[in-house]
Design an enzyme around this catalytic site. Structure first.
Site, short mmCIF file in Angstrom:
data_model
loop_
_atom_site.label_atom_id
_atom_site.label_comp_id
_atom_site.label_asym_id
_atom_site.label_seq_id
_atom_site.Cartn_x
_atom_site.Cartn_y
_atom_site.Cartn_z
N ARG A 44 0.89 -1.43 0.09
CA ARG A 44 0.08 0.05 0.10
C ARG A 44 0.92 1.13 0.02
NH1 ARG A 44 -1.96 1.79 4.58
NH2 ARG A 44 -2.07 -0.38 5.57
N TYR A 96 -16.89 16.42 -15.49
CA TYR A 96 -17.35 15.05 -15.51
C TYR A 96 -18.17 14.68 -14.40
CZ TYR A 96 -16.67 10.01 -14.55
OH TYR A 96 -16.89 8.90 -14.23
N ASP A 167 -7.74 18.38 -14.85
CA ASP A 167 -8.09 16.95 -15.33
C ASP A 167 -7.65 16.89 -16.98
OD1 ASP A 167 -9.24 14.65 -16.27
OD2 ASP A 167 -10.76 14.99 -14.95
N LYS A 192 -8.95 5.53 -19.37
CA LYS A 192 -9.22 6.11 -20.97
C LYS A 192 -7.84 6.04 -21.72
CE LYS A 192 -13.05 7.34 -18.96
NZ LYS A 192 -12.79 7.24 -17.38
#
Length: 377
Positions: A44, A96, A167, A192
């Protein structure tokens, strides 16, 4: 070094000579009992394979620091973790839907305020208060493809002590480098274009600021939304073809947008810079291409459902940036979290369709769109 070369050559396993560095799946690592030191301790916190990916991410952006998260929204959430109670964020109304949901549902519990504005290009000093901590920008905006002047926003926000987070999912570092334009943080949904095959979730954060980087490293360790070693390895491999894929997708999107704009059965077509000549000039000054997403509306009287059902190649599905073409209806899919009033303010009409162009032969895509438009009459 050109970004096409960086995408392929940013990473080498010089220790073993492997052209493709190995994947490290370990969740925990042995430490020195005397010092309790080690390059890695627990997955982690860090992992060799994720660290390799983060080296690639930073190299693509020309950034000092890169971080990989389990999804695009985990990356955006990490950026929002910079905020504290009483802080305010200014965002474009056309943003978004997942980001809108975070602002609408999560911010109130944290005591953070999100303020949506119709056009970030209209921001002035008067829009900033002592509580404004961040301006969150999408350019081109999703799905209206409106353009924001990044240099101007950076200068304006920084003069008020506010951060600028961009973004950059639609453009990727292949077409636009917000950090080079003065932005403090760049986030992307690597699901994406970076991954490009619609088969993994990932998000990235990059920054040149050492202090902000410490916060993002803490967000990984404390919040735990990190990318797995296996998906990190796959994303490293996917990024190698990113410039090549995007070049093909963009060329096809330009041709398809021109075809639809001239078609009698299409009411309007939206592309980066299509809103005005000023936005077209602005986009050209800060990006090296329009990308491969276009939005459009059918002419009045055409049956939208019949059009979508008749399509053979673009799947009617959310997401974008994959090798396969996808088409969606933002009002009920990607932006369903927004109220009708907020969608109207953002320019997201019920009939707007968003097309993400893949790498199929453009002639086949054009022919498919034409036959589907005929079926919708």
């Amino acid at each position: 070094m050109h970004i096409d070369t960086i995408a392929v050559q940013a990473l080498r396993d010089h220790e073993h000579g492997a052209v493709v560095p190995p994947i490290h799946l370990a969740s925990t690592f042995e430490l020195d009992p005397a010092t309790e030191d080690g390059a890695y301790a627990y997955q982690r916190g860090s992992n060799p394979t994720r660290a390799q990916l983060e080296t690639v991410i930073a190299a693509l952006e020309g950034a000092r620091h890169g971080f990989a998260f389990a999804s695009g929204m985990a990356a955006t959430g990490a950026a929002f973790s910079l905020l504290a109670g009483g802080d305010e964020v200014i965002l474009s109304a056309s943003v978004y839907g997942g980001t809108y949901r975070f602002v609408d549902k999560v911010f109130p519990g944290r005591g953070v305020t999100g303020r949506f504005v119709t056009d970030l290009g209209d921001l002035t000093d008067a829009d900033f208060t002592e509580h404004t901590r961040m301006v969150f920008v999408e350019t081109p905006a999703n799905p209206t493809l409106r353009i924001t002047d990044l240099r101007r926003i950076v200068d304006l926000a920084h003069s008020h002590g506010a951060l600028v987070v961009v973004d950059n999912t639609f453009m990727t570092p292949v077409l636009q480098r917000p950090l080079a334009l003065g932005a403090d943080v760049v986030v992307q949904s690597a699901t994406k274009y970076l991954a490009g095959h619609s088969d993994l979730l990932a998000g990235t954060v990059t920054t040149d600021d050492d202090e902000l980087a410490e916060t993002f490293a803490l967000a990984q360790k404390a919040l735990g939304g990190v990318l797995s070693p296996f998906d990190s390895y796959r994303l490293i491999q996917d990024i190698k073809t990113l410039p090549l894929r995007l070049e093909r997708q963009q060329a096809s999107a330009v041709e398809i947008a021109a075809h639809l704009a001239a078609h009698e059965d299409v009411a309007r077509v939206l592309t980066p810079g299509s809103f005005s000549e000023a936005e077209a000039v602005l986009h050209a000054s800060q990006a090296s291409g329009p990308g491969a997403v276009i939005s459009f509306e059918l002419a009045e009287g055409l049956d939208r459902v019949a059009f979508l059902r008749a399509l053979r190649f673009p799947a009617y599905a959310v997401s974008l940036g994959g090798v396969e073409s996808l088409i969606c209806r933002p009002a009920t899919m990607t932006h369903e979290a927004m109220t009708p009033e907020d969608r109207a303010a953002a320019g997201i009409g019920d009939e707007l369709l968003r097309l993400s162009v893949g790498i199929e032969a453009v002639a086949d895509l054009v022919a498919d769109l034409d036959q589907a438009l005929a079926a919708a009459r």
